[in-house]
Design a protein around this motif. Structure first.
Motif, PDB file in Angstrom:
ATOM      1  N   PHE A   1       0.830  -1.204   0.000  1.00  0.00           N
ATOM      2  CA  PHE A   1       0.000   0.000   0.000  1.00  0.00           C
ATOM      3  C   PHE A   1       0.867   1.258   0.000  1.00  0.00           C
ATOM      4  CE2 PHE A   1      -2.292  -3.479   1.858  1.00  0.00           C
ATOM      5  CZ  PHE A   1      -3.527  -3.409   1.232  1.00  0.00           C
TER       6      PHE A   1
ATOM      7  N   ASP B   1      -1.214   2.705   7.016  1.00  0.00           N
ATOM      8  CA  ASP B   1      -2.356   2.006   7.590  1.00  0.00           C
ATOM      9  C   ASP B   1      -2.796   2.701   8.873  1.00  0.00           C
ATOM     10  OD1 ASP B   1      -1.265   0.153  10.086  1.00  0.00           O
ATOM     11  OD2 ASP B   1       0.259   0.527   8.553  1.00  0.00           O
TER      12      ASP B   1
ATOM     13  N   ASN C   1       4.044  -2.698   9.041  1.00  0.00           N
ATOM     14  CA  ASN C   1       2.681  -2.871   8.563  1.00  0.00           C
ATOM     15  C   ASN C   1       2.242  -4.301   8.883  1.00  0.00           C
ATOM     16  OD1 ASN C   1       0.348  -3.315   6.997  1.00  0.00           O
ATOM     17  ND2 ASN C   1       0.998  -1.805   5.482  1.00  0.00           N
TER      18      ASN C   1
ATOM     19  N   SER D   1      -0.366  -6.022   8.069  1.00  0.00           N
ATOM     20  CA  SER D   1      -0.894  -6.822   6.961  1.00  0.00           C
ATOM     21  C   SER D   1       0.227  -7.418   6.117  1.00  0.00           C
ATOM     22  CB  SER D   1      -1.810  -5.973   6.079  1.00  0.00           C
ATOM     23  OG  SER D   1      -1.092  -4.912   5.479  1.00  0.00           O
TER      24      SER D   1
ATOM     25  N   HIS E   1      -4.879   1.796   1.598  1.00  0.00           N
ATOM     26  CA  HIS E   1      -5.442   1.303   2.846  1.00  0.00           C
ATOM     27  C   HIS E   1      -6.781   1.992   3.139  1.00  0.00           C
ATOM     28  CE1 HIS E   1      -2.665  -1.424   4.772  1.00  0.00           C
ATOM     29  NE2 HIS E   1      -1.641  -0.631   4.565  1.00  0.00           N
TER      30      HIS E   1
ATOM     31  N   LEU F   1     -12.228   0.306   7.768  1.00  0.00           N
ATOM     32  CA  LEU F   1     -11.281  -0.737   8.149  1.00  0.00           C
ATOM     33  C   LEU F   1     -11.999  -1.943   8.739  1.00  0.00           C
ATOM     34  CD1 LEU F   1      -8.342  -1.691   8.678  1.00  0.00           C
ATOM     35  CD2 LEU F   1      -8.468  -0.499  10.871  1.00  0.00           C
TER      36      LEU F   1
END
Length: 597
Positions: free
Chosen positions: A195, A199, A213, A215, A286, A293
């Motif tokens: 991304f 985030d 991050n 993810s 993101h 989210l």
């Protein structure tokens, strides 16, 4: 191979040794009944073992990735690029299409299609401006799956690259992914979803320069590890399919809200190979608000559960044992949010029920320290060095996902909610923090109550209350960080700013940039305020992913202390296109990104 097998055996043995000690040593003081004790102990043990199994499987998988060999692309097959759009802003689509048309691939072999299920006039105009194919979808009956299936029936290339509206491909995307299909049994290849914006977890906790991050731990470590068992999870975007494989399963599955997971499960049952790589090739946006989210993660949870229930993984003879185990890990991952919720509530229940844990000091060290240290070792082995931050992230979303998990069991959800990609963030009270506030208050009240119990001295030897006091204190600290996340940061005028250090010419004089955004450029020198200037950027000076002509822009100067911000104005469509591509296709783009007001 023997090393990993031995490590797996060792960790499993340790798990059962600790679980055995847990069973024989952990008891509740005689204030409660045997049955209540048994239920509490069983739940605690179940979630601890789930956490351990998940850690073992994930960390071993992350070390067993295939050695990726990027062969030279010997031929250039025809490729369809399907960009799906629902209600995303046109500026988001502009970035994606602008990069897609610049991919390093023969233009006569590449067909880029904008797949629109809202029949928007601005999308048709955008497609025309880039001279790409516009494919309208007359209804939104099956959401994204229906949109893709509609496009697949109107395209014919042997390979299909799927991109969400916000997913920006780099120039080497196709020539990096297609060589893997030299294996005739390869069904799909998944690139990591990285991304270009911060985030929310790191941003709201002011941890953009400290924490990783979360993810990316999965998409870069875990998913590539699943390649060895042909059980790679499809992210729904940044993935390239063999059309023949999709046709064999009648295109994308429409029976669940997770069309990606359901479709690749069908491919796995038909013994198609699959692969996930860890090289950054495609980059997206993101979610920009807490609601978006949580909506996204709720959709992932519900979709995964629907697919697992529909396909009956554990009784399927078409899947290998390894694929079945990896499916179990997915369920365990979601169950763990129930476990985290339970651990936050358990000490409160023990205090309210006047039940206290009675343990000897050595048993405490055996249980708590062993579990904690083993968890740290597993996470570090898997490449995640920020254990406490991972705990904070899990606790932030545990109440919402635990509730979603339970609701999905009894009330399956069929509606597909698209994540909002409008470029804005607002700082406002969020209802998702209410459970955290209530549980935090209860933890504090129970903590104060135990401290004030008659004839109790916290400095004495370990007794009934000290264990719960420590437990409450850990919960209080964790929940405070969760509340800080929900408070967020003030950023109503947020723009994306990238720390791109390069040299540019302003009125034929060379200056060094401090950062660059779509709105303008900040340089490390002071110019006269309020002047219109000519800018020239040479993309070939530093870190660009291709050789291209100079970019010519016009700007308006604004002094900021001893620096100058140059707002981009009066620029041609070609220069804006080149400038946008320059920003989103740099080699150093993903390591030097910040957010500023």
């Amino acid at each position: 191979m023997n090393y990993y097998k031995n490590l797996r055996i060792l960790l499993i043995i340790l798990t059962f040794i600790i679980a055995y000690l847990f069973c024989i040593s952990f008891k509740i003081a005689d204030h409660g009944t045997y049955y209540i004790n048994f239920i509490i102990l069983s739940i605690v043990l179940f979630f601890e073992v789930c956490i351990m199994i998940e850690g073992i499987n994930q960390s071993i998988a992350s070390k067993m990735k295939k050695d990726l060999d990027y062969e030279a692309l010997k031929s250039f097959p025809y490729v369809d690029v399907l960009i799906t759009v629902h209600d995303e802003p046109s500026e988001i689509l502009y970035r994606t299409i602008n990069s897609a048309v610049r991919m390093d691939y023969p233009k006569d072999k590449l067909s880029i299609c904008l797949c629109d299920d809202m029949l928007r006039d601005d999308m048709e105009e955008l497609a025309e401006s880039f001279d790409i194919k516009y494919i309208p979808c007359e209804n939104n009956k099956h959401a994204k799956a229906g949109n893709l299936n509609n496009a697949l029936k109107q395209t014919y290339s042997p390979y299909v690259l799927i991109l969400d509206a916000d997913m920006i491909p780099t120039e080497k995307t196709l020539i990096k992914l297609l060589p893997f299909f030299s294996d005739s049994e390869m069904g799909y290849v998944q690139a990591p979803q990285t991304f270009y914006n911060m985030d929310l977890y790191r941003f709201n906790l002011h941890g953009e320069k400290i924490f990783p991050n979360e993810s990316e731990y999965y998409i870069r470590k875990i998913n590539p590890g699943r390649s060895r068992t042909n059980s790679v999870i499809c992210c729904g975007s940044s993935v390239i399919f063999k059309r023949e494989a999709l046709e064999e399963v009648e295109y994308f599955d429409t029976s669940t809200i997770a069309e990606d997971f359901a479709t690749v499960t069908k491919l796995q049952k038909r013994k198609y190979k699959n692969l996930a790589i860890d090289e950054t090739l495609i980059n997206g946006l993101h979610p920009l608000t807490i609601d978006d989210l949580f909506t996204q993660e709720e959709r992932w949870l519900r979709g995964a559960m629907q697919v697992l229930k529909k396909n009956n993984f554990f009784l399927s003879k078409k899947l290998t044992i390894s694929q079945t185990i990896n499916s179990l890990v997915i369920i365990i991952n979601w169950i763990n949010y129930l476990g985290r919720t339970f651990f936050l509530l358990l000490p409160i229940l023990l205090v309210l029920l006047n039940m206290f844990i009675s343990l000897q000091l050595m048993v405490i060290l055996t249980l708590w320290v062993s579990f904690y240290l083993l968890n740290i070792v597993i996470r570090l082995y898997g490449g995640n060095k920020h254990i406490l931050y991972s705990d904070f992230v899990s606790t932030i979303k545990c109440f919402h996902l635990a509730k979603t998990f339970i609701k999905e069991i009894f009330m399956p959800y069929k509606r597909f909610n698209v994540t909002d990609k409008k470029v804005q963030r607002k700082r406002e009270f969020n209802n998702h923090c209410i459970p955290h506030l209530i549980v935090l208050l209860l933890n504090i009240l129970c903590f104060i109550y135990l401290i004030l119990v008659d004839d109790y001295n916290i400095l004495t030897v370990v007794d009934y209350n000290l264990i719960i006091i420590f437990w409450l204190l850990v919960n209080i600290i964790t929940l405070i960080f969760c509340i800080l996340f929900f408070i967020g940061r003030s950023d109503s005028n947020l723009i994306e700013v990238f720390e791109i250090k390069t040299l540019i010419k302003i009125d034929n004089k060379v200056h060094e940039t401090e950062n660059i955004s779509l709105k303008g450029i900040t340089i490390n020198s002071k110019l006269d305020n309020g002047n219109e200037v000519d800018l020239i950027i040479n993309p070939n000076l530093k870190n660009t992913s291709r050789t291209t002509d100079n970019i010519k822009l016009k700007g308006f100067t604004k002094n900021i202390g001893d620096k100058t911000f140059i707002e981009i104005i009066n620029t041609t469509n070609k220069d804006i296109s080149d400038y946008t591509h320059y920003i989103f296709n740099r080699k150093d783009f993903f390591t030097n990104h910040t957010i500023e007001n």
